[in-house]
Design an enzyme around this catalytic site. Structure first.
Site, PDB file in Angstrom:
ATOM      1  N   GLU A  16       1.892   9.034  -8.203  1.00  9.24           N
ATOM      2  CA  GLU A  16       2.788   7.694  -8.775  1.00  9.24           C
ATOM      3  C   GLU A  16       3.481   7.698 -10.104  1.00  9.24           C
ATOM      4  O   GLU A  16       3.780   6.839 -10.793  1.00  9.24           O
ATOM      5  CB  GLU A  16       1.644   6.513  -8.828  1.00  9.24           C
ATOM      6  CG  GLU A  16       1.235   6.183  -7.286  1.00  9.24           C
ATOM      7  CD  GLU A  16       0.261   5.231  -7.633  1.00  9.24           C
ATOM      8  OE1 GLU A  16       0.646   4.117  -7.241  1.00  9.24           O
ATOM      9  OE2 GLU A  16      -1.129   5.238  -7.309  1.00  9.24           O
ATOM     10  N   LYS A 181      -7.302   7.097   4.632  1.00 12.69           N
ATOM     11  CA  LYS A 181      -6.718   6.959   3.422  1.00 12.69           C
ATOM     12  C   LYS A 181      -7.434   7.872   2.278  1.00 12.69           C
ATOM     13  O   LYS A 181      -8.787   8.079   2.509  1.00 12.69           O
ATOM     14  CB  LYS A 181      -6.660   5.367   2.987  1.00 12.69           C
ATOM     15  CG  LYS A 181      -7.934   4.681   2.714  1.00 12.69           C
ATOM     16  CD  LYS A 181      -7.580   3.290   2.486  1.00 12.69           C
ATOM     17  CE  LYS A 181      -7.041   2.504   3.352  1.00 12.69           C
ATOM     18  NZ  LYS A 181      -6.961   1.040   3.170  1.00 12.69           N
ATOM     19  N   SER A 187      -0.142   3.078  -3.806  1.00  8.18           N
ATOM     20  CA  SER A 187       1.220   2.916  -3.305  1.00  8.18           C
ATOM     21  C   SER A 187       1.398   3.697  -2.082  1.00  8.18           C
ATOM     22  O   SER A 187       2.467   4.060  -1.325  1.00  8.18           O
ATOM     23  CB  SER A 187       2.313   3.934  -4.221  1.00  8.18           C
ATOM     24  OG  SER A 187       2.579   2.970  -5.372  1.00  8.18           O
ATOM     25  N   GLU A 218     -12.144   0.318   9.628  1.00  7.14           N
ATOM     26  CA  GLU A 218     -11.668  -0.372  10.866  1.00  7.14           C
ATOM     27  C   GLU A 218     -10.358  -1.042  10.516  1.00  7.14           C
ATOM     28  O   GLU A 218     -10.306  -1.454   9.449  1.00  7.14           O
ATOM     29  CB  GLU A 218     -12.756  -1.066  10.977  1.00  7.14           C
ATOM     30  CG  GLU A 218     -12.949  -2.321  10.122  1.00  7.14           C
ATOM     31  CD  GLU A 218     -13.974  -3.549  10.597  1.00  7.14           C
ATOM     32  OE1 GLU A 218     -13.851  -3.890  12.037  1.00  7.14           O
ATOM     33  OE2 GLU A 218     -14.656  -4.020   9.805  1.00  7.14           O
ATOM     34  N   ILE A 220      -8.439  -4.598  10.465  1.00 13.45           N
ATOM     35  CA  ILE A 220      -8.641  -5.901  10.666  1.00 13.45           C
ATOM     36  C   ILE A 220      -7.424  -6.548  11.286  1.00 13.45           C
ATOM     37  O   ILE A 220      -6.404  -6.624  10.696  1.00 13.45           O
ATOM     38  CB  ILE A 220      -8.792  -6.286   9.090  1.00 13.45           C
ATOM     39  CG1 ILE A 220      -9.995  -5.372   8.428  1.00 13.45           C
ATOM     40  CG2 ILE A 220      -9.033  -7.807   8.964  1.00 13.45           C
ATOM     41  CD1 ILE A 220     -11.151  -5.726   9.100  1.00 13.45           C
ATOM     42  N   CYS A 223      -3.544 -10.833   8.780  1.00 19.96           N
ATOM     43  CA  CYS A 223      -2.330 -10.445   7.899  1.00 19.96           C
ATOM     44  C   CYS A 223      -2.958  -9.856   6.670  1.00 19.96           C
ATOM     45  O   CYS A 223      -3.984 -10.250   6.429  1.00 19.96           O
ATOM     46  CB  CYS A 223      -1.367 -11.543   7.716  1.00 19.96           C
ATOM     47  SG  CYS A 223      -1.957 -12.995   6.707  1.00 19.96           S
ATOM     48  N   GLU A 224      -1.888  -9.401   5.663  1.00 22.86           N
ATOM     49  CA  GLU A 224      -2.286  -8.951   4.278  1.00 22.86           C
ATOM     50  C   GLU A 224      -2.062 -10.100   3.126  1.00 22.86           C
ATOM     51  O   GLU A 224      -0.813 -10.495   3.371  1.00 22.86           O
ATOM     52  CB  GLU A 224      -1.774  -7.462   3.985  1.00 22.86           C
ATOM     53  CG  GLU A 224      -2.528  -6.507   4.680  1.00 22.86           C
ATOM     54  CD  GLU A 224      -2.042  -5.222   4.064  1.00 22.86           C
ATOM     55  OE1 GLU A 224      -2.264  -5.025   2.907  1.00 22.86           O
ATOM     56  OE2 GLU A 224      -1.738  -4.274   4.910  1.00 22.86           O
ATOM     57  N   SER A 326       7.856  -5.330  -7.222  1.00 26.06           N
ATOM     58  CA  SER A 326       6.349  -5.045  -6.888  1.00 26.06           C
ATOM     59  C   SER A 326       5.850  -6.602  -7.061  1.00 26.06           C
ATOM     60  O   SER A 326       6.520  -7.586  -7.352  1.00 26.06           O
ATOM     61  CB  SER A 326       5.904  -4.612  -8.437  1.00 26.06           C
ATOM     62  OG  SER A 326       6.177  -3.106  -8.430  1.00 26.06           O
TER      63      SER A 326
END
Length: 355
Positions: A16, A181, A187, A218, A220, A223-224, A326
């Site tokens: 990053e 991940k 990012s 898992e 989900i 929404c985030e 951001s």
């Protein structure tokens, strides 16, 4: 009374690096120059520290190393409280009152730079050594937050060479899709949504490019959402909740490729298009997570919201991005708090905590 000298760290040895340059430019250009004198400290991708005194626009353009740089080192002796610059065989000490480490990812948010600043006795903006290390490791932070009584995604963490047998055993009980991940990443680098078993190992190899410890979580439903938090202990300011609406696939940011929006497949609503009672529940959960992980200063808490309005923890960014697109500054600005006010509050808090 003279101005407070603020060492602004940018760049760093991380995937990053370029995001940090953009964030640092925002922080530097929004510092209150009547109160603060910025000392610009770039960390090259090879790890060398350089005092920068060139045009500010060269920082986000990633051309800052081409001129006006002087090699420096941070003095670990707390009685010195600053940097050592050497030019032509002559050494000069540069005093720092406080450091704003605008570094993202490894070697910036994982407790390493915080440990160095602790040894040097220099106050710094943001979370401390333990908090930074916990938040950077998604496996550890999930365990801590779960212990605090907040739901986290079911997951497994794997390290090093992973056999098919080990993977099959670990995946018992999981349904697809899952997310693979790097455990310590940001990012969205190295993150893959896996829809079927045959593609799992390839996703693991991609994640291992960024970290040898990887997580499989898992998926989900829902929404985030996110919360920007500023403060310490019980005195916390929370920006407006944001909500991510995905048009296809899953939410991921490639900030070096999509310079204007940072987004490839999603839009972000600030404030969130959710009932106020749900937004308050999200804020309360985010504050509880912030405290459980011993956070201080600034942090962005990312969450999932299920269709039945259950809040599920995702991750904490202890030095969130401050680019033009951001999420952290956008959530704060929606609540009427400018980047200048954020930087002022964060610096003052760092100085108060040091005392």
């Amino acid at each position: 009374m003279g101005k407070i000298t603020v060492g602004v760290l940018f760049g760093g040895q991380s995937s990053e690096h370029k995001v940090s340059l953009k964030s640092a430019h925002t922080i530097i250009t929004n510092l209150d120059r009547e109160k603060y004198e910025p000392i610009l400290i770039g960390i090259a991708e090879d790890g060398k520290w350089k005092l920068y005194d060139g045009p500010l626009e060269a920082i986000p353009q990633d051309t800052w190393e081409q001129s006006d740089c002087t090699p420096i080192v941070l003095l670990p002796d707390p009685s010195q409280h600053g940097l050592l610059k050497t030019v032509g065989g002559m050494s000069e000490k540069i005093h720092l009152d406080v450091v704003f480490p605008v570094l993202h990812g490894k070697n910036g948010e994982d407790g390493k730079i915080q440990s160095l600043l602790e040894l040097a006795g220099i106050p710094y903006v943001g979370c401390g050594v333990l908090s930074s290390a916990m938040c950077m490791d998604k496996d550890v932070s999930h365990r801590v937050v779960k212990e605090a009584g907040i739901r986290v995604p079911e997951s497994i963490a794997l390290t090093g060479a992973i056999s098919e047998e080990q993977l099959a055993k670990g995946m018992t009980g999981f349904n697809y899709p899952v997310f693979v991940k790097p455990v310590s990443g940001g990012s969205s680098y190295g993150v893959t949504k896996v829809e079927e078993e045959s593609k799992l190992m390839a996703a693991i190899r991609e994640a291992q490019k960024y970290d040898m410890k990887i997580g499989i979580e898992e998926g989900i439903d829902g929404c985030e959402v996110g919360c920007s938090i500023l403060g310490h202990g019980d005195d916390l300011t929370v920006g407006e909740v944001d909500q991510i609406v995905v048009t296809n696939g899953y939410f991921h940011i490639h900030q070096d490729m999509f310079k204007k929006t940072g987004l490839e497949n999603a839009s972000i609503h600030v404030p969130a298009q959710l009932p106020q009672v749900v937004q308050e529940k999200i804020k309360d959960t985010a504050k509880a997570i912030f405290r459980a992980l011993c956070c201080t200063g600034i942090a962005r808490v990312d969450l999932f919201l299920t269709p039945d309005n259950e809040v599920v923890f995702n991750e904490v960014n202890t030095m969130p991005g401050f680019t033009s697109y951001s999420r952290y500054p956008r959530m704060m600005e929606a609540a009427g708090i400018s980047v200048t006010e954020i930087t002022d509050h964060a610096i003052q808090l760092a100085l108060e905590n040091a005392n």
